[in-house]
Design an enzyme around this catalytic site. Structure first.
Site, PDB file in Angstrom:
ATOM      1  N   THR A  55     -20.851 -35.451  -2.959  1.00 34.49           N
ATOM      2  CA  THR A  55     -21.759 -36.435  -2.389  1.00 34.49           C
ATOM      3  C   THR A  55     -22.045 -36.066  -0.931  1.00 34.49           C
ATOM      4  OG1 THR A  55     -22.228 -38.791  -2.046  1.00 34.49           O
ATOM      5  CG2 THR A  55     -19.910 -38.115  -1.872  1.00 34.49           C
ATOM      6  N   GLU A  56     -23.288 -36.283  -0.512  1.00 35.57           N
ATOM      7  CA  GLU A  56     -23.784 -35.765   0.763  1.00 35.57           C
ATOM      8  C   GLU A  56     -22.930 -36.170   1.950  1.00 35.57           C
ATOM      9  OE1 GLU A  56     -25.566 -36.952  -1.832  1.00 35.57           O
ATOM     10  OE2 GLU A  56     -27.691 -37.004  -1.278  1.00 35.57           O
TER      11      GLU A  56
END
Lengths: 225, 239, 225, 239
Positions: free
Chosen positions: A49-50
């Site tokens: 996830t970013e």
């Protein structure tokens, strides 16, 4: 012949069947996140996830959230063994640097050469882009999950995107409510379609020619209620 | 998913002739000696891999590690910032005889070019080397009244790194200053293999203290009491 | 008048007097490293080394070295409380990014506009640059310690460097065996000189005009045997 | 050397009108709420600092933190990747009324531009945004057959970050995913102040687990039980 289009859950299920064992995968916020629920048994997938987490797991139970442990959609997550934390620049090094095996995003439109429009439909309101423009670059495979047509029945697979672009020539596979379509050398290539749907019917709701490389397979998805 | 490899030999078995090879370490600290020696063993047995391009800050010391690779005749080119050191005879001899190529890069630019490769940044601007012979032929540009040189990313086919603790999905930590180039090289190669002093199951490394996340590592091999380059050089060991 | 030029230790001592409390400092390998020995009492200086250590301390006793804990000169070091480790890209971010207060280097030549030549004297032998070309950029102050002249008596402070450059217009202060010279707007400005040395004598061994801004102070350094 | 500051108020006391201000955090995770609220207190008491440019991934949530800054009228411009979120009314209202400027940057480019500022890299090339309206007016260039956009570093006058443990010389660690932009912003501002949940003496943080080395931090203040933005938003707290 009669057919009923796939639900979002069914589209996500179909996309999940292509998750490879040992793959590093980023699922866009919203609809694409649903794919993780249908991850096939026996395959080990590591989710990125970013905001700087690799190897996160299911959502915690309600009331057990730690709000410092969230994904890019700001939802609470948990960690699987082997997880790691890192800062945003390292996180996007993973994205841009070609380290992810797969990114799956939603779409407003996908053009036959793989252009994606998924961040803005007009000039009204507050624009927001997040990590979408980064995710379409670097992942070894960029796929899209989407209804085959818009709410008012217009094609989402088009000759040229009319909405603002997220990226140019970046999408290689589209999982829709009616079909699985690859993008090869600037063309839509039909891989699978619902059995009850004729090629002509499908072409009728698709904005650019569907090419065939052999007969398309039946797009078969279980009931998911 | 388990990225554990059986042995140092297995870890280097598929590196082909002509490969671009990043090797971690700075001087003797952080050099993956066992992986390097496994590669030398393979070369001695099979004549392959030869004509390697080796990317490392230095060009080997004494008669072990990279120096032994050079001596064995496996290295066609060194890419480094500081080939000249007190025990660098192996490189010196071949270089002065015109038998090995050298690409000399300022240390910070070397680090940043490797990082850029890992981060998907094909080029960047740096003040380093502007106006010097190491910038010759490179594009320059002015930003905010100061001149900068444009540098390209530096990629490799393989990276050999040395880490302290690794879990079986590839998360790594390093020991003291042995970190140096290792985490950067792990990002920048098509295939990265790590020797670790301690291999633990997933969850065995605190997620907050991971230095190299497993996504950058393709294979790991445990070498539980690794040799230290500087110690070997001081002991006069020849490999 | 008679004078005896400063020893390297005395040059290092003089440079050390300008270390500021709380400063982050990189001392080039070799001669500049000696400055740390003369760090004035009561000033807290944090030393950076290119290979990824901040806050290192004195050399360990012989036999107590840990060869994974070294500086850029590959010498064994120890850690002070508050030290940290980081990789090479972060280390040179500190260098290039303007985070160091001071870098002190050796020199073959320094030109009156602050160009430095310190990495190579000719085309023979194996060239090596290390971190020198990075260190001359980014540190808030770049100083040089050097003998005032070469071994055969030629000026090292020159109009234009004849040796290959390390950096352009980067040096702001030079501590020599005879003087302390600043570089201001493309000129050498004499700040201090040995008391026994006349201005004419000093100019005679300096390759470009020495400017004055008021009288130069006496360069006074203790005996250091 | 002791970088400890007396209070959140002291930590933000010298931020002037018109400053460019980086604020760490992603959504509610890692947002330095106490520092932000101290800044709002100052503005309410003195009318200063106003007309701030705030750099953050988002544009505030609910009625606390950055949202409360916007509501108070201190912010002239937001630089972010995702201003649109479920509780971003404060920004939305001002933006739609034309009372606040917005610079929209893709999230990875935002992170890399901040990192570049900290690393002394004035410009770099990225594939991100090529061919989109967010690349309009930016130089483009082809490398190895692929097109890239040139982006500049993004600097700030001040950075406010939230960390978990800090020692008095500024070494920081972070809690879980609250790391996000905090270590990058700490590198990229002229002056960085950190609120830490736990302040320890030098040596109190293992040198191998330091995430932000002290060189990047100018001042620290201990806030031993910090508020968490998401928790405040969910509780409907108004500041």
């Amino acid at each position: 012949m009669a057919y009923s289009k796939l639900t979002n859950a069914q589209i996500a299920w179909r996309a999940a069947q292509d998750l490879e064992d040992g793959a590093y995968v980023n699922l866009g916020i919203g609809f694409p996140e649903m794919i993780a629920k249908f991850q096939p048994e026996g395959r080990d997938v590591i989710y990125h996830t970013e905001n700087g987490v690799l190897g996160f797991g299911k959502a915690p139970k309600e009331g057990e959230e730690d709000w410092d442990l969230i994904n890019a959609g700001k939802k609470a997550i948990t960690l699987n063994p082997g997880a790691s934390f890192f800062h945003h620049a390292d996180s996007f090094s993973m994205v841009r640097g070609g380290h992810l095996d797969l990114a799956v995003l939603g779409a407003y439109q996908v053009s036959r050469n793989g252009d994606l429009a998924n961040w803005r439909v007009g000039t009204k309101g507050v624009p927001a882009v997040g990590g979408a423009m980064d995710l379409v670059h670097g992942a070894k495979r960029v796929a899209v999950v989407t209804d085959h047509v818009t709410k008012d029945g217009k094609p989402k697979l088009v000759e040229t995107c009319s909405f603002p672009l997220t990226g140019v020539g970046c999408v290689t596979r589209v999982y829709t409510s009616l079909a699985v379509v690859d993008i090869v050398d600037g063309h839509f290539v039909l891989r699978e379609k619902l059995a009850g749907l004729t090629l002509e019917e499908l072409q009728g709701v698709t904005g650019a020619p569907l090419h065939l490389e052999g007969d398309p397979a039946d797009l078969t998805v279980p009931d998911l209620d | 998913m388990d990225k554990t490899l059986a042995s140092p030999n297995a870890a280097v078995a598929d590196i082909p002739d002509g490969a671009r090879l990043m090797i971690g370490g700075f001087g003797g600290s952080g050099a993956p000696i066992e992986l390097i020696h496994a590669l030398i063993d393979r070369f001695r047995e099979t004549g392959s891999p030869g004509n390697l391009t080796v990317i490392n800050n230095n060009a080997g010391n004494g008669a072990i590690g990279i120096a032994a690779m050079i001596k064995a005749g496996m290295v066609g080119k060194m890419v480094c910032s500081f080939p000249r050191s007190s025990n660098a005879e192996a490189f010196n001899e071949r270089y002065l005889a015109g038998e090995i190529e050298l690409e000399l890069i300022p240390q910070g630019t070397l680090a940043e070019r490797i990082r850029a490769a890992g981060a998907g940044i094909p080029a960047f601007y740096t003040p380093t080397s502007f106006g010097t012979e190491l910038a010759e032929g490179k594009p320059v540009e002015e930003f905010d009244g100061k001149m900068y040189v444009r540098e390209r990313w530096l990629k490799a086919d393989y990276a050999l790194v040395k880490a302290e603790t690794g879990d079986t999905v590839g998360n790594l930590t390093y020991r003291l200053a042995a970190r140096n180039f290792n985490p950067l090289m792990a990002m920048a190669a098509d295939r990265t293999v790590a020797q670790v002093s301690q291999l633990v199951p997933p969850g065995g490394v605190d997620p907050e203290t991971v230095v190299t996340p497993g996504i950058f590592v393709d294979g790991l091999v445990e070498v539980s009491e690794p040799q230290q380059e500087e110690v070997l050089v001081r002991a006069g060991v020849v490999y």
